[in-house]
Design an enzyme around this catalytic site. Structure first.
Site, PDB file in Angstrom:
ATOM      1  N   ASP A   1      -0.033  -6.138   4.318  1.00  0.00           N
ATOM      2  CA  ASP A   1      -1.243  -6.808   3.821  1.00  0.00           C
ATOM      3  C   ASP A   1      -1.420  -6.604   2.325  1.00  0.00           C
ATOM      4  O   ASP A   1      -0.844  -5.699   1.724  1.00  0.00           O
ATOM      5  CB  ASP A   1      -2.474  -6.256   4.549  1.00  0.00           C
ATOM      6  CG  ASP A   1      -2.604  -4.749   4.357  1.00  0.00           C
ATOM      7  OD1 ASP A   1      -1.574  -4.048   4.523  1.00  0.00           O
ATOM      8  OD2 ASP A   1      -3.700  -4.265   4.026  1.00  0.00           O
ATOM      9  N   GLU A   2      -2.245  -7.461   1.753  1.00  0.00           N
ATOM     10  CA  GLU A   2      -2.735  -7.324   0.371  1.00  0.00           C
ATOM     11  C   GLU A   2      -1.620  -7.025  -0.624  1.00  0.00           C
ATOM     12  O   GLU A   2      -1.707  -6.085  -1.418  1.00  0.00           O
ATOM     13  CB  GLU A   2      -3.814  -6.224   0.303  1.00  0.00           C
ATOM     14  CG  GLU A   2      -5.028  -6.550   1.151  1.00  0.00           C
ATOM     15  CD  GLU A   2      -6.147  -5.505   1.011  1.00  0.00           C
ATOM     16  OE1 GLU A   2      -7.312  -5.916   0.869  1.00  0.00           O
ATOM     17  OE2 GLU A   2      -5.863  -4.293   1.048  1.00  0.00           O
ATOM     18  N   VAL A   3      -0.559  -7.781  -0.582  1.00  0.00           N
ATOM     19  CA  VAL A   3       0.580  -7.549  -1.470  1.00  0.00           C
ATOM     20  C   VAL A   3       0.436  -8.402  -2.731  1.00  0.00           C
ATOM     21  O   VAL A   3       0.498  -9.629  -2.668  1.00  0.00           O
ATOM     22  CB  VAL A   3       1.910  -7.864  -0.752  1.00  0.00           C
ATOM     23  CG1 VAL A   3       3.081  -7.588  -1.683  1.00  0.00           C
ATOM     24  CG2 VAL A   3       2.032  -7.042   0.525  1.00  0.00           C
TER      25      VAL A   3
ATOM     26  N   HIS B   1       0.832  -1.211   0.000  1.00  0.00           N
ATOM     27  CA  HIS B   1       0.000   0.000   0.000  1.00  0.00           C
ATOM     28  C   HIS B   1       0.864   1.258   0.000  1.00  0.00           C
ATOM     29  O   HIS B   1       0.792   2.066   0.925  1.00  0.00           O
ATOM     30  CB  HIS B   1      -0.914  -0.009   1.230  1.00  0.00           C
ATOM     31  CG  HIS B   1      -2.058  -0.974   1.115  1.00  0.00           C
ATOM     32  ND1 HIS B   1      -3.222  -0.654   0.461  1.00  0.00           N
ATOM     33  CD2 HIS B   1      -2.204  -2.251   1.544  1.00  0.00           C
ATOM     34  CE1 HIS B   1      -4.057  -1.678   0.517  1.00  0.00           C
ATOM     35  NE2 HIS B   1      -3.465  -2.671   1.151  1.00  0.00           N
TER      36      HIS B   1
END
Lengths: 426, 426
Positions: free
Chosen positions: B216-218, B163
Site C-alpha cells: 500500500d501507499e507506494v 513502508h
C-alpha cells in the site's frame, strides 16, 4: 531492589547482572507507602485489583488503602448484615468475603518464595528467594527490613458518617429519613450496631493494625430538619457539630475495641483535635499544613496533599508528584518521626477498569520514590537529568511487565502518545 | 460459546449454568476473523500482545494480523540478516525469534485442555475440555468446526516496498540513496535476497497459510531522482509504476515459493489486478467497493473498510462497527464465498501499551459478532435493544477478566466514564 539490577542482553539472550557481586544497602524512608483505590464510584473486578497490587510491588508501595464503600455503592458482603450489599450497583458488582480474602492474599503473592536463614549475627540473615521475574537470588538483609519490604498491607476504609448513603439501600433505618440519606442516623443505636458488625466481619479478613474510619466532608444540615434526629440532639444537648464529633469518637472506640488503630481524614483533626483518641492517625488531604499541626500535638500523620498526590488530578505532572515533601514544615526530629508516610489517592469518579492503571502509572512511581528514598538521594533539583530518565525507563519496564502505564511527560495524565516513537523517548 | 452460559450466582457462591442441558449449534459466518496489530509505530512487549491474544479468544476472533515492521521501526530478529533489527527504536524494543514463537504459541493457549473422542457418527465428536474460566465441560461438535473455533492464527506482514524505511538502518544498501529511503531499492538483487531471507526465517515461525506482503501507499517519486535506479528503469524499459508492479509480483513469487498464499493491500489490485497471482487475497482498506470488484475477478477478499473497521478512527462508535457488512454490494453466492472474512485494524501512531486495549475493546467485539453470527441473527435494526445490551454486558465481562475495555457508548473511543456509575449502565 534486586530486580533493578537484572537486564536482558539481546546479544546473548540471557538475563545479566552487571558488575556482580553487589552489596545492596537499601531501606525505606517512610514505613507507610500507600495507594488508595476507591471501589464505590466505580467497581473494579478482583482481577483488576490484583493487577494493581502486583504493580504496586514494583515500586515498593506497601499499603493498599481500600476505600471500599462510599455514598454511591456498597459492594462488600458483610455476613452480619447481609442486606448491606444491596447497596451495590448490581449483584455482579460485589465483593464476596472470599473475594476480599483473595485481595488480601494477593498482597503477599509478590514476595517470591522467600526463605530466611539465620546467620552468625543474630539480626543479619541470608535470604534465598525468587524475585518477581522468577530469577533465583540470595542476599543478606536485616530481618526487620525484610518484613518492611515483603508484602503489601490492606488498610480498609469505612467512611462514616458522611460518605455512607449506600448503606441505607439494604437498611433504610440507617437513613435519618428518605430525604436525608446522609450523614448516617446519629440518633439510633442501630447505626452503631451495624458499624460494629461491619468492623467485626472485616477484622476477620484484614489483619493490618490500621483501619480507616473516614470522617471527611460531613454536611450535617439535614440532621437539623429531621424531626427525630432534631429531638435527639435537643435531648443530648448537642449541636450538629457535637453530634458529628460524637459519631466519629464512638466509631473510633468501636474500632479500638476490635484492636485497630483508627485513621481519620483531617477534618476530624481540624474540627475537634482535642477529642480524638491519641492513637489516631491523621490523614491529610486538603492541602499542606495539617501534618505539621497534627504531629505538634503528638498525632501520627499520613501525607496525601491533594494538590500533588491525588491521581485523579490529571493536570499534576510527574514532577509535581516527585517534588512533594511529606515532612514539609516539620523540623523537629521527634515530630518528623510521627509522619508515618504518605499515600497517593486514586479516586474513581472518572476512573474505572478501562483507565485506572493509566491514571495511576507512572505518576505513582514518582511518589513512591519520594517515600522510599532518602531526601539526599532524591533531590528536587535537576530532576529532568536524574529522576525523569529513571522514570521513563521504569515506565517502559512497567509496560514490559504488562502494566498499562501512560507516557511520562504528557501534559495531562493518561493521555495517548502524540505520534510514533520509542517508549524510551517520551 | 459455552462460557456465555456460565454465571456466578452470588446467593449460592457457585458458577451456575441455567436451563442445562444445552444443545449448542453454533458456527462462524466467516472463516477469517482478524485483528491487525501494528508493532512498528509503537512497540508492544509480548506480555501486552499476549493479553490482546487472550482477549481475542473471548470474541472468537481467530487471526492476529501482526503488522510487525513499518517505516518507523524494525523490531524483529531475522537470523539470516542479523543487522535488520538495528532498525528497532532501541535494543529493548525488539522481538527475538523466541519471542515471536511465544506469541505464536500463546495463540493456542486459550483452547483449554481439549480432548476429542470419535463417536458413532464419524464427523460428530465429543469434546472434553476446560474452558477459559477453568470449568470442565463436555460437548459434541463437528470436528471441522472445532478446528475453526480453537486457536488463533498469526498472519505476519512485511509491508513492501513502501513502508520499509527501517530496513535500511542495518543495511543501507536497501535504500535507493540516503535521501531516498523508501520505497526499497527495486534495482538491486540484494533487496530481494533480504526479502527472501526474512520470509524463510519467518516460515519457520509462522505455519499459517496466509502471509501479508503489504503493497500500500507506494510513492515511487524518488526512484526517478536516484541515478542508479533511474538508469535501471531505463535498461528495463520500465516506468516507476511498472517497477512497483515488478516488486510486488516478485515478492509474491518468493512468498509462494515458500508455500505461502500472498495477501496484499488493495492498491495492488487497484493498480494491476490482471498481473496479481490468482491466489492473491485482496485486503480492502480504503473504503467500500473493492471486495465486489475483487471477487468478481475471482480473487479472495478481506474486508477492513477504514470508515468502519479501523480502530484508530476514534470517532467510529460501536454501532458503526456493528452495522458494517463485509458482503456489501455482492449478491452472487459464489462471489460471496470469496470474501473470506474481515479484520479490524489497530494502527499504532497514537496507540501504545498504555491505551491499546481501550482502543480495541469493546468496539472490536461488535465487529467480531458481525463476522461470527449469521446476518439474520444480528440485524442492524433496533440494535440498541439487542446488540447494545449484549455488548454492555460483555464489556463488563471483559473487565471482570482483567481486560481494560472502555465504556461502550462514549462518543469517542477510549474516553473515560463521565461520572460515578455501574458498569452495566454506560
Amino acid at each position: 531492589t534486586f530486580s533493578q539490577l537484572c537486564g536482558f542482553d539481546y546479544g546473548t539472550k540471557s538475563v545479566q547482572i552487571c558488575k556482580a557481586p553487589w552489596f545492596i544497602k537499601d531501606k525505606p524512608r517512610f514505613e507507610f507507602r500507600g495507594l488508595l483505590l476507591d471501589t464505590s464510584r466505580h467497581y473494579y473486578p478482583i482481577d483488576i485489583i490484583k493487577q494493581i497490587i502486583e504493580s504496586m510491588s514494583y515500586v515498593k508501595l506497601n499499603v493498599l488503602h481500600w476505600h471500599i464503600i462510599d455514598e454511591q455503592s456498597f459492594p462488600l458482603e458483610v455476613p452480619a448484615y447481609p442486606k448491606l450489599w444491596k447497596g451495590a450497583y448490581t449483584k455482579w458488582e460485589r465483593y464476596t468475603v472470599e473475594d476480599a480474602s483473595e485481595i488480601f492474599s494477593s498482597c503477599f503473592m509478590f514476595c517470591g518464595d522467600v526463605t530466611v536463614k539465620l546467620c552468625e549475627n543474630e539480626r543479619l540473615h541470608s535470604i534465598y528467594a525468587t524475585d518477581i521475574l522468577g530469577h533465583s537470588l540470595t542476599y543478606s538483609v536485616y530481618l526487620d527490613q525484610l518484613i518492611i519490604i515483603c508484602g503489601i498491607n490492606v488498610m480498609a476504609e469505612i467512611d462514616v458518617p458522611g460518605h455512607a448513603e449506600s448503606w441505607g439501600t439494604g437498611y433504610p433505618d440507617l437513613w435519618p429519613s428518605s430525604s436525608c440519606r446522609e450523614p448516617l442516623d446519629v440518633s439510633k443505636n442501630f447505626t452503631f450496631e451495624v458499624l460494629s458488625g461491619i468492623l467485626q466481619d472485616m477484622r476477620d479478613i484484614f489483619p493490618f493494625e490500621l483501619f480507616h474510619l473516614g470522617g471527611d466532608e460531613v454536611n450535617t444540615d439535614c440532621w437539623k430538619y429531621t424531626p427525630h434526629v432534631k429531638q435527639w440532639l435537643q435531648e443530648m444537648n448537642m449541636t450538629t457539630k457535637d453530634a458529628y464529633q460524637y459519631f466519629v469518637i464512638k466509631a473510633q472506640e468501636i474500632a479500638i475495641s476490635k484492636n485497630w488503630t483508627p485513621v481519620n481524614w483531617e477534618e476530624t483533626f481540624n474540627t475537634f483535635a482535642e477529642k480524638l483518641n491519641p492513637k489516631t492517625v491523621v490523614h491529610n488531604w486538603l492541602g499542606p499544613g495539617v501534618c505539621p499541626k497534627a504531629v505538634a500535638q503528638g498525632f501520627k500523620c499520613i501525607y496525601s496533599n491533594q494538590g500533588v498526590w491525588y491521581l485523579d488530578h490529571l493536570d499534576v505532572t510527574w514532577d509535581g508528584f516527585y517534588d512533594a515533601e511529606p515532612l514539609e514544615g516539620i523540623t523537629d526530629y521527634v515530630e518528623q518521626k510521627l509522619v508515618i508516610g504518605g499515600e497517593v489517592c486514586m479516586w474513581s469518579e472518572t476512573a474505572d477498569p478501562s483507565n485506572v492503571q493509566q491514571t495511576i502509572w507512572p505518576r505513582a512511581a514518582a511518589a513512591a520514590e519520594r517515600l522510599w528514598t532518602s531526601k539526599e538521594a532524591a533531590p528536587t533539583s535537576n530532576t529532568s537529568e536524574t529522576a525523569l530518565t529513571r522514570l521513563q525507563y521504569f515506565r517502559c519496564l512497567l509496560t514490559r511487565r504488562g502494566v498499562q502505564a501512560s507516557p511520562v511527560t504528557n501534559r495531562y495524565a493518561r493521555n495517548p502518545p502524540y505520534g510514533p516513537g520509542s517508549c524510551y523517548d517520551q
